[in-house]
Design an enzyme around this catalytic site. Sequence first.
Site, mmCIF file in Angstrom:
data_model
loop_
_atom_site.group_PDB
_atom_site.id
_atom_site.type_symbol
_atom_site.label_atom_id
_atom_site.label_comp_id
_atom_site.label_asym_id
_atom_site.label_seq_id
_atom_site.Cartn_x
_atom_site.Cartn_y
_atom_site.Cartn_z
ATOM 1 N N ILE A 79 34.509 22.296 0.754
ATOM 2 C CA ILE A 79 35.410 22.621 -0.361
ATOM 3 C C ILE A 79 35.180 21.652 -1.525
ATOM 4 O O ILE A 79 35.178 22.040 -2.682
ATOM 5 C CB ILE A 79 36.896 22.534 0.083
ATOM 6 C CG1 ILE A 79 37.153 23.375 1.332
ATOM 7 C CG2 ILE A 79 37.840 22.918 -1.060
ATOM 8 C CD1 ILE A 79 37.154 24.852 1.159
ATOM 9 N N GLY A 80 34.982 20.375 -1.188
ATOM 10 C CA GLY A 80 34.666 19.407 -2.237
ATOM 11 C C GLY A 80 35.859 18.975 -3.065
ATOM 12 O O GLY A 80 35.753 18.778 -4.272
ATOM 13 N N CYS A 138 35.072 9.563 0.180
ATOM 14 C CA CYS A 138 34.567 10.021 -1.123
ATOM 15 C C CYS A 138 33.472 9.059 -1.573
ATOM 16 O O CYS A 138 33.560 7.857 -1.314
ATOM 17 C CB CYS A 138 35.655 9.957 -2.199
ATOM 18 S SG CYS A 138 37.197 10.645 -1.704
ATOM 19 N N LYS A 175 42.857 6.994 5.909
ATOM 20 C CA LYS A 175 42.257 8.060 6.718
ATOM 21 C C LYS A 175 40.770 7.762 6.907
ATOM 22 O O LYS A 175 40.009 7.691 5.935
ATOM 23 C CB LYS A 175 42.458 9.413 6.046
ATOM 24 C CG LYS A 175 41.826 10.518 6.855
ATOM 25 C CD LYS A 175 42.551 11.797 6.695
ATOM 26 C CE LYS A 175 41.912 12.910 7.493
ATOM 27 N NZ LYS A 175 42.336 14.214 7.003
ATOM 28 N N GLY A 227 38.043 21.363 13.848
ATOM 29 C CA GLY A 227 38.438 22.315 14.888
ATOM 30 C C GLY A 227 38.271 21.741 16.288
ATOM 31 O O GLY A 227 37.916 20.565 16.445
ATOM 32 N N GLY A 254 42.460 16.070 14.678
ATOM 33 C CA GLY A 254 41.144 16.590 15.039
ATOM 34 C C GLY A 254 41.269 17.603 16.159
ATOM 35 O O GLY A 254 41.491 17.251 17.312
ATOM 36 N N GLY A 255 41.209 18.889 15.801
ATOM 37 C CA GLY A 255 41.150 19.939 16.812
ATOM 38 C C GLY A 255 42.433 20.225 17.559
ATOM 39 O O GLY A 255 42.400 20.883 18.596
ATOM 40 N N THR A 277 42.746 22.697 11.131
ATOM 41 C CA THR A 277 42.010 23.959 11.219
ATOM 42 C C THR A 277 42.767 25.050 11.971
ATOM 43 O O THR A 277 42.655 26.232 11.630
ATOM 44 C CB THR A 277 40.636 23.689 11.884
ATOM 45 O OG1 THR A 277 39.952 22.722 11.079
ATOM 46 C CG2 THR A 277 39.788 24.932 11.988
HETATM 47 C C1 LIG Z 1 38.997 23.298 4.715
HETATM 48 C C2 LIG Z 1 39.295 21.864 4.968
HETATM 49 C C3 LIG Z 1 39.553 21.009 3.904
HETATM 50 C C4 LIG Z 1 39.870 19.657 4.125
HETATM 51 N N1 LIG Z 1 40.202 18.856 3.063
HETATM 52 C C5 LIG Z 1 40.625 17.586 3.273
HETATM 53 C C6 LIG Z 1 41.117 16.793 2.211
HETATM 54 O O1 LIG Z 1 41.254 17.245 1.059
HETATM 55 N N2 LIG Z 1 41.461 15.506 2.484
HETATM 56 C C7 LIG Z 1 41.368 14.972 3.740
HETATM 57 O O2 LIG Z 1 41.723 13.800 3.934
HETATM 58 N N3 LIG Z 1 40.956 15.725 4.780
HETATM 59 C C8 LIG Z 1 40.586 17.011 4.578
HETATM 60 N N4 LIG Z 1 40.185 17.793 5.635
HETATM 61 C C9 LIG Z 1 40.127 17.197 6.982
HETATM 62 C C10 LIG Z 1 41.389 17.500 7.789
HETATM 63 O O3 LIG Z 1 42.535 16.952 7.198
HETATM 64 C C11 LIG Z 1 41.233 16.939 9.227
HETATM 65 O O4 LIG Z 1 41.086 15.538 9.154
HETATM 66 C C12 LIG Z 1 40.034 17.513 9.960
HETATM 67 O O5 LIG Z 1 39.818 18.864 9.618
HETATM 68 C C13 LIG Z 1 40.192 17.412 11.477
HETATM 69 O O6 LIG Z 1 41.350 18.074 11.918
HETATM 70 P P1 LIG Z 1 41.382 19.627 12.417
HETATM 71 O O7 LIG Z 1 40.274 19.767 13.408
HETATM 72 O O8 LIG Z 1 42.744 19.800 13.012
HETATM 73 O O9 LIG Z 1 41.156 20.444 11.209
HETATM 74 C C14 LIG Z 1 39.868 19.141 5.445
HETATM 75 C C15 LIG Z 1 39.586 19.991 6.512
HETATM 76 C C16 LIG Z 1 39.312 21.335 6.294
HETATM 77 C C17 LIG Z 1 39.031 22.225 7.483
#
Ligand SMILES: Cc1cc2nc3c(=O)[nH]c(=O)nc-3n(C[C@H](O)[C@H](O)[C@H](O)COP(=O)(O)O)c2cc1C
Length: 326
Positions: A79-80, A138, A175, A227, A254-255, A277
């Site tokens: 996404i960036g 970043c 983080k 995920g 995470g997941g 996710t």
């Molecule tokens: C689409 C998407 C966008 C994300 N954008 C950010 C963000 O803007 N800032 C951030 O700290 N983490 C971001 N993350 C990371 C999530 O906050 C999380 O740390 C990571 O996805 C692991 O957790 P999950 O497996 O439950 O998604 C993003 C994750 C996803 C999937």
Amino acid sequence: MASPLRPQDVDLSTTLADCHLGNPVMTASCCAAAGRELHQFFDVADLGAVVTKSIMRDPRSGRPTPRMAETPSGMLNSIGLQGPGIDAFLAKDLPWLLQHDARPIVSIAGSSLGEYAELARRVGNTPGVAAVEVNISCPNVENRGLVFACDPLQASRVLAVVRRETPRGIPVFAKLSPDVTSIVEIADSVMQAGADGVVMINTLLGLAVDLDRMRPLLGGVTGGLSGPAVRPVAVRAVWQVAEAMPDVPIIGVGGVRTGRDALELIAAGATAVQVGTAIFNDPRAPVRVVRELREELAARGLAKVSEAVGLAHRGITIETTEESST
Ligand SMILES: Cc1cc2nc3c(=O)[nH]c(=O)nc-3n(C[C@H](O)[C@H](O)[C@H](O)COP(=O)(O)O)c2cc1C
């Protein structure tokens, strides 16, 4: 024999640094934008906190499309850090969360120390913000594009600046990225710089190839993996930091898809957990995780979630009284 503990009698309240939460379940940064999208599915006030998508100083359109790719048990995104910028966020998104009684943890991201300082000052001085989460994954435009999170010195500089600019009563959480040799070293450096706790983990750097077009599938070439596939990495990171620094407040992410997944991170040492996710295929996942966590704790006779934090480090056998629901 004592009567079995009922899920509704489990105390889920928790304290992270100075942050008191009704339960330990939060959204992960980004996966629910600024929270508004989720309100059609549940009341955002029912979560321990809503962590907002990382906000940068200026509006950003993000990286080229495509930005998402499905992978086995996970997804890649690039996404960036697309977003409206801090002015619009403070004018629209944050007031909405506060009006709906959510506890907002605001994630900030910068490309220089000056940007982090400005964001911390503006966010930290806005009444109602529960905590600041600092996304350090970043590139540092002032230092050869090195990612802050991958270098202990760079990471500590960001946290020192953010801590200095954020009012004392507002906790600051760093983080961390799992893409490092020693996450304990990075955690130690940000804590020494003044962080009040750590959030682990951000996504892992990955890449997928489109074999029909013979080029990277994502427009941005690389993406962040998230995920269920990353859950063992998150559990490992939480475990390692909790083992090395037992007093550091940890938020595990995470997941997480179920209450059982949340309990695994908590048993490894997390005081709170975030759901990311999983929201994409079940927008109610965060509140379901709250309910299931209650059931998992009750089934093990744990009357308070705080009793479960770091339990796996003590190796205590707990008998489960009921079949768990997850
Ligand atoms: C689409 C998407 C966008 C994300 N954008 C950010 C963000 O803007 N800032 C951030 O700290 N983490 C971001 N993350 C990371 C999530 O906050 C999380 O740390 C990571 O996805 C692991 O957790 P999950 O497996 O439950 O998604 C993003 C994750 C996803 C999937």
